[in-house]
Structure formats: structure tokens, C-alpha cells
Write a protein that holds these residues in place. Sequence first.
Motif, short mmCIF file in Angstrom:
data_model
loop_
_atom_site.label_atom_id
_atom_site.label_comp_id
_atom_site.label_asym_id
_atom_site.label_seq_id
_atom_site.Cartn_x
_atom_site.Cartn_y
_atom_site.Cartn_z
N UNK A 43 -17.98 25.64 -7.40
CA UNK A 43 -16.58 25.67 -7.83
C UNK A 43 -16.52 26.17 -9.26
N UNK A 44 -15.90 27.35 -9.44
CA UNK A 44 -15.72 27.93 -10.76
C UNK A 44 -14.70 29.06 -10.65
N UNK A 45 -14.19 29.55 -11.78
CA UNK A 45 -13.23 30.65 -11.71
C UNK A 45 -13.89 31.92 -11.14
N UNK A 46 -13.07 32.75 -10.53
CA UNK A 46 -13.55 34.04 -10.02
C UNK A 46 -13.70 35.06 -11.15
N UNK A 47 -12.88 34.90 -12.20
CA UNK A 47 -12.90 35.78 -13.36
C UNK A 47 -12.92 34.96 -14.64
N UNK A 48 -13.68 35.43 -15.62
CA UNK A 48 -13.74 34.78 -16.93
C UNK A 48 -13.75 35.87 -18.00
N UNK A 49 -13.59 35.46 -19.24
CA UNK A 49 -13.67 36.38 -20.37
C UNK A 49 -15.05 36.28 -21.00
N UNK A 131 -16.50 37.93 -12.02
CA UNK A 131 -16.08 39.10 -12.80
C UNK A 131 -15.90 38.65 -14.24
N UNK A 132 -16.53 39.36 -15.17
CA UNK A 132 -16.42 39.03 -16.58
C UNK A 132 -15.65 40.16 -17.27
N UNK A 133 -14.52 39.80 -17.86
CA UNK A 133 -13.65 40.77 -18.54
C UNK A 133 -13.99 40.82 -20.03
N UNK A 134 -13.76 41.98 -20.62
CA UNK A 134 -13.98 42.12 -22.06
C UNK A 134 -12.96 41.26 -22.79
N UNK A 135 -13.37 40.67 -23.92
CA UNK A 135 -12.42 39.84 -24.67
C UNK A 135 -11.36 40.72 -25.34
N UNK A 136 -10.15 40.16 -25.43
CA UNK A 136 -9.09 40.83 -26.17
C UNK A 136 -9.21 40.42 -27.62
N UNK A 137 -8.97 41.33 -28.51
CA UNK A 137 -9.08 41.04 -29.93
C UNK A 137 -8.00 40.06 -30.37
N UNK A 138 -8.37 39.14 -31.25
CA UNK A 138 -7.40 38.21 -31.83
C UNK A 138 -6.63 38.85 -32.97
N UNK A 139 -7.12 40.00 -33.47
CA UNK A 139 -6.52 40.68 -34.61
C UNK A 139 -5.63 41.82 -34.11
N UNK A 140 -4.30 41.68 -34.17
CA UNK A 140 -3.42 42.73 -33.65
C UNK A 140 -3.63 44.06 -34.36
#
Length: 150
Positions: A43-49, A131-140
Motif C-alpha cells: 500500500x503506497x501512492x502510485x505517484x510521488x515527487x 511513477x516519480x515526478x520531478x519536483x516543482x520549484x518553490x521559487x517562482x
Amino acid sequence: MGALAFPIGDAARANQLDQIKPDFDHVKKAPKETDPKHTPKIECPDEVTAGDWFEVTVNCGVGAQHPTMDVHFVSWIALFKDDVEICRAYFNPVHTMPKVTFTIALERSCVLRVQEQPNHTAPWENSKKIKVNKPKSDDPAASSEGHDKH
């Protein structure tokens, strides 16, 4: 120097051979080989960051809880990222239920594989693609186009 051999008598050899059963010949892999009490449930998410911590809970038994008795129990549960073991939990009979939650982080998509070792057969295995997604930047400003580079 060659391998050590321990000569034993015919009776001892026959007794030992009686103990070696086909159940110990290979890892039992789902979905080809599935048993309600032995195939691990993941049991775990199908997608993570990438880089984010998340939980993977493993329970021995996709359809029923594996017994925990002095003569029938699960010794350990191991979690693999593709072919590399990344964590393991050990269990004693009677006092522990073969269920564990691991907290992990991944850098890329992979297959999480879980093996559980009962005391009376070879390990049982199940797997799940993550599925591992690229992290979104915290800096706009870092993601805006046309910003100055110094």
C-alpha cells in the motif's frame, strides 16, 4: 583449497533430504503465484515527487492476515527499489504481526518489490510500479521566463 564437506551417514542424509521440499525451490512471485496469506500486499501512492518522503505499508497477505504462531510465522519483510534492497524488518513468532510501514524517498520511477520470508517456504514476492515526478520549484522567480541571470 576446496570446499569443506561434512560426511554423514545414509540415515542422516535421508532425513535431511526428507526436509528439502519443492516449496523452498524458488521465490513465489505474484501474479503467477499468489496465495491469500503469503503474497505481500503493498500500500503506497502510485505517484510521488522526487525526494519527498512517503510511506509504503506491507502486510503479509493480499486476502487474509498471515498467521503468527510458534510453528508458522514470517521471519522478515524486505523492500527493494528495482533490484536493490533498501530496507528490511524482522519479526519474532507469536508477539509480532507481519505488517510494517517503511518511510522512503525516491529519485526516479521504479518498481518497488517486496519479499516476505515465512519459516516454511521460500520467500513470496509482489511488486508495484511507482511513477516519480520531478519536483516543482518553490521559487517562482526560478521558473519564470526571461529573468536575469547573474
